[in-house]
Design a protein around this motif. Sequence first.
Motif, PDB file in Angstrom:
ATOM      1  N   ALA A 154      74.419 -18.975-171.874  1.00  0.00           N
ATOM      2  CA  ALA A 154      74.199 -20.810-170.840  1.00  0.00           C
ATOM      3  C   ALA A 154      74.614 -21.130-169.811  1.00  0.00           C
ATOM      4  N   HIS A 155      75.571 -21.066-170.549  1.00  0.00           N
ATOM      5  CA  HIS A 155      76.894 -22.262-170.103  1.00  0.00           C
ATOM      6  C   HIS A 155      77.289 -21.847-168.649  1.00  0.00           C
ATOM      7  N   GLY A 156      77.308 -21.183-168.576  1.00  0.00           N
ATOM      8  CA  GLY A 156      77.709 -19.628-166.959  1.00  0.00           C
ATOM      9  C   GLY A 156      79.025 -19.979-167.495  1.00  0.00           C
ATOM     10  N   ALA A 157      79.891 -20.620-168.053  1.00  0.00           N
ATOM     11  CA  ALA A 157      81.637 -20.281-168.621  1.00  0.00           C
ATOM     12  C   ALA A 157      81.831 -19.162-168.546  1.00  0.00           C
ATOM     13  N   THR A 158      82.977 -18.290-168.329  1.00  0.00           N
ATOM     14  CA  THR A 158      83.610 -17.156-168.207  1.00  0.00           C
ATOM     15  C   THR A 158      83.461 -16.818-169.815  1.00  0.00           C
ATOM     16  N   MET A 159      83.011 -15.590-170.347  1.00  0.00           N
ATOM     17  CA  MET A 159      83.318 -14.879-171.296  1.00  0.00           C
ATOM     18  C   MET A 159      83.725 -13.830-172.157  1.00  0.00           C
ATOM     19  N   VAL A 160      84.760 -14.028-172.910  1.00  0.00           N
ATOM     20  CA  VAL A 160      85.286 -13.179-173.643  1.00  0.00           C
ATOM     21  C   VAL A 160      84.621 -12.513-174.411  1.00  0.00           C
ATOM     22  N   THR A 184      75.698 -11.261-161.686  1.00  0.00           N
ATOM     23  CA  THR A 184      76.617 -11.715-161.741  1.00  0.00           C
ATOM     24  C   THR A 184      78.606 -10.861-162.275  1.00  0.00           C
ATOM     25  N   PRO A 185      79.521 -11.535-161.872  1.00  0.00           N
ATOM     26  CA  PRO A 185      80.395 -10.162-161.472  1.00  0.00           C
ATOM     27  C   PRO A 185      80.940 -10.315-162.655  1.00  0.00           C
ATOM     28  N   ALA A 186      81.591  -9.000-163.492  1.00  0.00           N
ATOM     29  CA  ALA A 186      82.004  -8.354-164.445  1.00  0.00           C
ATOM     30  C   ALA A 186      82.711  -7.497-164.705  1.00  0.00           C
ATOM     31  N   ALA A 187      83.773  -7.315-165.807  1.00  0.00           N
ATOM     32  CA  ALA A 187      84.805  -6.795-165.833  1.00  0.00           C
ATOM     33  C   ALA A 187      84.576  -6.140-167.590  1.00  0.00           C
ATOM     34  N   ILE A 188      85.288  -4.549-167.546  1.00  0.00           N
ATOM     35  CA  ILE A 188      85.420  -4.390-168.233  1.00  0.00           C
ATOM     36  C   ILE A 188      86.853  -3.104-168.995  1.00  0.00           C
ATOM     37  N   VAL A 189      87.362  -3.889-169.505  1.00  0.00           N
ATOM     38  CA  VAL A 189      88.907  -4.003-169.498  1.00  0.00           C
ATOM     39  C   VAL A 189      89.733  -2.732-170.818  1.00  0.00           C
ATOM     40  N   TYR A 190      89.990  -1.575-170.144  1.00  0.00           N
ATOM     41  CA  TYR A 190      89.773  -0.362-171.740  1.00  0.00           C
ATOM     42  C   TYR A 190      91.602  -0.700-171.159  1.00  0.00           C
ATOM     43  N   GLU A 197      95.817   2.539-169.961  1.00  0.00           N
ATOM     44  CA  GLU A 197      95.087   1.063-169.540  1.00  0.00           C
ATOM     45  C   GLU A 197      93.667   1.516-168.074  1.00  0.00           C
ATOM     46  N   LYS A 198      92.359   0.937-169.000  1.00  0.00           N
ATOM     47  CA  LYS A 198      91.515   1.155-167.514  1.00  0.00           C
ATOM     48  C   LYS A 198      90.605  -0.098-167.467  1.00  0.00           C
ATOM     49  N   THR A 199      90.884  -0.278-166.269  1.00  0.00           N
ATOM     50  CA  THR A 199      90.016  -1.589-165.642  1.00  0.00           C
ATOM     51  C   THR A 199      88.620  -1.441-164.534  1.00  0.00           C
ATOM     52  N   ILE A 200      87.750  -2.200-164.987  1.00  0.00           N
ATOM     53  CA  ILE A 200      86.644  -1.668-163.741  1.00  0.00           C
ATOM     54  C   ILE A 200      85.749  -2.911-163.781  1.00  0.00           C
ATOM     55  N   ASN A 201      86.004  -3.006-162.904  1.00  0.00           N
ATOM     56  CA  ASN A 201      85.151  -4.465-162.040  1.00  0.00           C
ATOM     57  C   ASN A 201      83.423  -3.618-161.791  1.00  0.00           C
ATOM     58  N   CYS A 202      82.500  -4.908-162.374  1.00  0.00           N
ATOM     59  CA  CYS A 202      80.595  -4.034-161.885  1.00  0.00           C
ATOM     60  C   CYS A 202      80.268  -5.882-162.185  1.00  0.00           C
ATOM     61  N   THR A 203      79.195  -5.186-162.421  1.00  0.00           N
ATOM     62  CA  THR A 203      78.131  -6.611-162.693  1.00  0.00           C
ATOM     63  C   THR A 203      77.896  -6.564-163.893  1.00  0.00           C
ATOM     64  N   VAL A 204      76.697  -7.682-164.129  1.00  0.00           N
ATOM     65  CA  VAL A 204      76.607  -7.697-165.899  1.00  0.00           C
ATOM     66  C   VAL A 204      75.755  -7.173-165.884  1.00  0.00           C
ATOM     67  N   GLU A 205      74.655  -6.788-165.044  1.00  0.00           N
ATOM     68  CA  GLU A 205      73.500  -5.493-164.956  1.00  0.00           C
ATOM     69  C   GLU A 205      73.747  -3.812-165.746  1.00  0.00           C
ATOM     70  N   VAL A 224      83.054 -11.888-168.581  1.00  0.00           N
ATOM     71  CA  VAL A 224      81.832 -12.021-167.533  1.00  0.00           C
ATOM     72  C   VAL A 224      82.034 -13.807-167.551  1.00  0.00           C
ATOM     73  N   GLY A 225      80.819 -13.398-165.680  1.00  0.00           N
ATOM     74  CA  GLY A 225      80.999 -14.960-165.372  1.00  0.00           C
ATOM     75  C   GLY A 225      81.980 -14.834-164.117  1.00  0.00           C
TER      76      GLY A 225
END
Length: 254
Positions: A154-160, A184-190, A197-205, A224-225
Motif C-alpha cells: 500500500a505504500h508504493g515504496a521499493t520492496m525487496v 508495476t515494474p519488478a525484477a528477479i535477481v538470482y 547470476e541472472k537478472t530478469i526485469n518483469c512486472t508484478v503480474e 518491486v516498485g
Amino acid sequence: MVHIVGAGPGAPDLITVRGKELLERADVIIYAGSLVNPALLEYRKAQCQVYDSAKMTLEEVIAVMAEAEREGKMTVRLHTGDPCIYGAIREQMDELEERGIPYDVCPGVSSFCGAASSLKMEYTLPKVTQSVIITRMAGRTPVPERESIASFAAHGATMVIFLSTGMLDQLSEELIKGGYLPDTPAAIVYKATWEDEKTINCTVESLSASAKRENIKKTALILVGNAVAQNGYERSKLYDPVFTTEYRKGTGDD
Ligand code: SAH
C-alpha cells in the motif's frame, strides 16, 4: 573468541577487508554452506577446521564454538550477506552470552545491495520513493499479520522480498491486493554477484511466469516498485548547482 562475519552476497571479493582478515586468522570456520560461496574458504589457513552449518543444528554449532573456546581457538561464524538480515544470529549470541564466550559482529554486503548493483539501480529515487521495505512471505517462519505483503504494498515504496522465490503466484496476488498495479515494474535477481547470476526485469503480474521460464526456484530476491524502472525521478538537491549545501555555495543565493 567468536567472530560473526558477513560473507557478502556471493563474489568472494565482496567480503570486507576485516572479514577476510578474520578468515585468514581463524582456527575454526563454521559457514552457512547453503548460501556462502565456498571460494571464501580459500582464505583459511592450512590447519583451520571447517564446518558447514547447513547440516548442523544450533546446538551443534554452539558445541563446536564452545569446544574451540575451551582450546583457546578463534572461531569465525560466516553468514551470507550481512548477518543482521534473516541471519538467525540472535539465538547464537544469546547462547554465547550464557556461556560467557566473547563474540563480535563484522558486517557484510547484504544481497539486497548486491542485487541493486547487479541491476545498476538506485532504490531511493527522489520523487519516486524514498523508502525501501525489506520483507518476506511467511514460510515456516511466520510473519506477523500486521506485516502482510499487501499492507506494505500500500505504500508504493521499493520492496525487496527475501526468501519467497517459491511462492511467486501468491506474492503477486498480495502485491496487487495491496495496491501495486499489475504492470508495476519488478525484477528477479538470482545469485546476485555470483558467476551464474541472472537478472530478469518483469512486472508484478509476471513474476511467477518469468521465474519459471528461467527455472529460478531459490536464492533470488524479488524487487518491486516504480523505482525498478529507474525513470521519472527528479534530480537530487545535493548536486543541484542552484542549491547551497553545508559544503558548497549554490548560484540560487546570488
Ligand atoms: N543475510 C542475508 C540473507 C539471508 S536469507 C543477506 O543479507 O543477504 C537467504 C535469502 O537471501 C535467500 O533465500 C535469497 O532470497 C536471499 N539471497 C541471499 N544471497 C543472495 C544472492 N546472492 N542473490 C539473490 N538473493 C540472495
